[in-house]
Write an enzyme that holds these catalytic residues in place. Structure first.
Site, short mmCIF file in Angstrom:
data_model
loop_
_atom_site.label_atom_id
_atom_site.label_comp_id
_atom_site.label_asym_id
_atom_site.label_seq_id
_atom_site.Cartn_x
_atom_site.Cartn_y
_atom_site.Cartn_z
N PRO A 12 2.39 10.81 -50.70
CA PRO A 12 1.46 11.21 -49.63
C PRO A 12 0.65 10.00 -49.20
CG PRO A 12 0.76 12.08 -51.78
CD PRO A 12 2.04 11.35 -52.01
N GLN A 65 -0.07 18.42 -49.46
CA GLN A 65 -1.08 18.01 -50.44
C GLN A 65 -2.49 18.37 -49.96
OE1 GLN A 65 -2.61 13.93 -51.12
NE2 GLN A 65 -1.65 14.07 -53.13
N CYS A 81 -7.27 10.44 -55.30
CA CYS A 81 -7.82 9.61 -54.22
C CYS A 81 -9.09 8.90 -54.70
CB CYS A 81 -8.12 10.46 -52.99
SG CYS A 81 -8.88 9.48 -51.70
N ASN A 134 4.43 6.40 -60.32
CA ASN A 134 3.99 5.90 -59.02
C ASN A 134 3.15 4.64 -59.21
OD1 ASN A 134 1.30 6.47 -56.89
ND2 ASN A 134 3.32 6.04 -56.06
N ASP A 174 3.48 0.51 -57.26
CA ASP A 174 4.17 -0.78 -57.27
C ASP A 174 5.69 -0.69 -57.41
OD1 ASP A 174 1.57 -1.62 -57.14
OD2 ASP A 174 1.52 -2.56 -59.12
C1 LIG Z 1 -2.32 3.99 -46.41
C2 LIG Z 1 -2.34 4.80 -47.69
C3 LIG Z 1 -2.75 6.12 -47.66
C4 LIG Z 1 -2.76 6.89 -48.83
N1 LIG Z 1 -3.10 8.22 -48.75
C5 LIG Z 1 -2.93 9.00 -49.85
C6 LIG Z 1 -3.07 10.42 -49.75
O1 LIG Z 1 -3.34 10.99 -48.68
N2 LIG Z 1 -2.88 11.14 -50.89
C7 LIG Z 1 -2.56 10.56 -52.09
O2 LIG Z 1 -2.38 11.26 -53.09
N3 LIG Z 1 -2.43 9.23 -52.20
C8 LIG Z 1 -2.56 8.45 -51.11
N4 LIG Z 1 -2.32 7.12 -51.21
C9 LIG Z 1 -1.86 6.56 -52.49
C10 LIG Z 1 -0.32 6.53 -52.53
O3 LIG Z 1 0.19 7.85 -52.49
C11 LIG Z 1 0.17 5.85 -53.81
O4 LIG Z 1 -0.35 6.54 -54.92
C12 LIG Z 1 -0.26 4.39 -53.91
O5 LIG Z 1 -0.10 3.74 -52.68
C13 LIG Z 1 0.52 3.65 -54.99
O6 LIG Z 1 1.90 3.70 -54.74
P1 LIG Z 1 2.70 2.47 -54.05
O7 LIG Z 1 2.43 1.24 -54.89
O8 LIG Z 1 4.14 2.88 -54.07
O9 LIG Z 1 2.15 2.31 -52.68
C14 LIG Z 1 -2.36 6.32 -50.06
C15 LIG Z 1 -1.97 4.98 -50.09
C16 LIG Z 1 -1.94 4.23 -48.93
C17 LIG Z 1 -1.47 2.79 -49.00
#
Ligand SMILES: Cc1cc2nc3c(=O)[nH]c(=O)nc-3n(C[C@H](O)[C@H](O)[C@H](O)COP(=O)(O)O)c2cc1C
Length: 332
Positions: free
Chosen positions: A18, A72, A102, A204, A206
């Site tokens: 999300p 979500q 969050c 989740n 990186d």
């Molecule tokens: C632009 C952006 C918006 C995000 N919005 C949400 C969100 O609405 N809900 C959520 O659970 N996590 C949110 N996250 C966190 C991501 O779901 C994820 O946990 C985090 O980016 C780490 O994963 P990654 O390294 O694959 O990006 C957001 C992350 C980014 C970069």
């Protein structure tokens, strides 16, 4: 094979994380086409939903073609969360996910998102009440803990499972870390290795290359990978990971023709979904990544991100294809 409630998933599923202002229906559809096994909406405020705030309600839209899809929601008030479950059910998602991760101040200060990591009993009781309130599977996305000194994720995950949570996705950072440092996958593996755990545990944080996804599966033994930033403007990431898992070979990055086609479809779906003005405006953030690495591209990017008229943006795509059609992309 992992299952979320009755939803059967392939071995080591890839989940689109999300992401606020990113994981909207057009982007989710593109990721789904490229191999995402489960997609999630961005987080939606339970307080917004119960007030019928237009912005929150619009986020409930889902396309048939993106299933299975999770909606979500976030909040810390039991009554609001239960009412939100009823509102969300009307959109017929496959999963309802609770955001307990969050880190932003305006969410945390109300005890929601990662704020709830300071009150694990409330986290568990909210999850239990929501799981009892719906037939849809309730899943949780959270972080390792509030800070380095309060990581109790093994115990927390077990308690959530025991009150009816059907899968857990864990971002390997604490709230205090925000997005700094690197995600730790060891504590997520500890959750998975708990012999009492039987629901899927998704990792989740990186997963930024196919090799990283394979490490998450083989070295950490997790049930699937939730992918966020690596997919922004690059929905092909899911296909690359899937191919790599299957063959050990990294497929070539998408060609310019494929990128222009994707950008075009993204914009078309966005206009279809939210109208020309918003569609043109909100798709802008994706173009940088679609066309990353092309030298002397600024002039064209500027056209894409400053035109208010869809016709001009589509014309810019055509121009890009004509001028840079032969450009050979490299992997990030
Ligand atoms: C632009 C952006 C918006 C995000 N919005 C949400 C969100 O609405 N809900 C959520 O659970 N996590 C949110 N996250 C966190 C991501 O779901 C994820 O946990 C985090 O980016 C780490 O994963 P990654 O390294 O694959 O990006 C957001 C992350 C980014 C970069």
């Amino acid at each position: 094979m992992p299952k979320i409630g009755d939803i059967e998933l392939p071995d080591f599923p890839l989940l689109l994380a999300p992401m606020e202002d990113v994981s909207d229906p057009p982007f989710r559809a593109l990721c789904k086409e490229q191999g995402a096994d489960v997609v999630y909406t961005e987080f939606i405020s339970s307080e917004g939903l119960i007030r019928d705030a237009a912005k929150s309600v619009m986020k409930l839209d889902i396309y048939e073609k993106e299933r299975p899809v999770g909606i979500q929601i976030f909040g810390a008030n039991l009554e609001s969360m239960l009412q939100s479950v009823e509102i969300v059910e009307k959109s017929k998602p496959d999963i309802i996910d609770i955001n307990f991760g969050c880190p932003v101040k305006k969410v945390v200060s109300k005890g929601a998102g990662a704020g709830i990591l300071k009150d694990i009993d409330l986290m568990v009781s909210l999850t239990e009440a929501m799981a009892k309130h719906t037939k849809l599977p309730i899943t949780v996305k959270t972080r390792l803990g509030w800070d380095e000194d309060s990581i109790k994720i093994v115990e927390v995950a077990e308690r959530l499972q025991d009150v009816g949570c059907k899968a857990i996705a864990i971002h390997g950072r604490t709230r205090a870390q925000m997005y700094k440092g690197s995600a730790k996958w060891e504590p997520i593996a500890e959750v998975k290795n708990n012999p009492r755990m039987h629901i899927p545990v998704f990792g989740n944080g990186d997963v930024d290359s196919p090799e990283a996804a394979v490490r998450m599966r083989d070295e950490y033994g997790l049930d699937g990978a939730m992918i966020g930033r690596a997919s922004i403007g690059y929905p092909w990431f899911f296909k690359e990971v899937k191919q790599y898992i299957k063959t050990g070979i990294r497929i070539a990055p998408p060609t310019m023709t494929e990128r222009v086609q994707a950008a075009r479809r993204h914009l078309e779906m966005a206009i279809d979904w939210k109208g020309e003005k918003l569609g043109v405006f909100e798709t802008r953030r994706h173009y940088t990544n679609y066309f990353k690495g092309i030298p002397n591209f600024k002039e064209y990017r500027m056209k894409m991100v400053t035109s208010d008229d869809a016709v001009d943006v589509f014309a810019a795509f055509d121009e890009v294809l004509e001028k840079f059609g032969d450009y050979e992309f490299e992997h990030a």
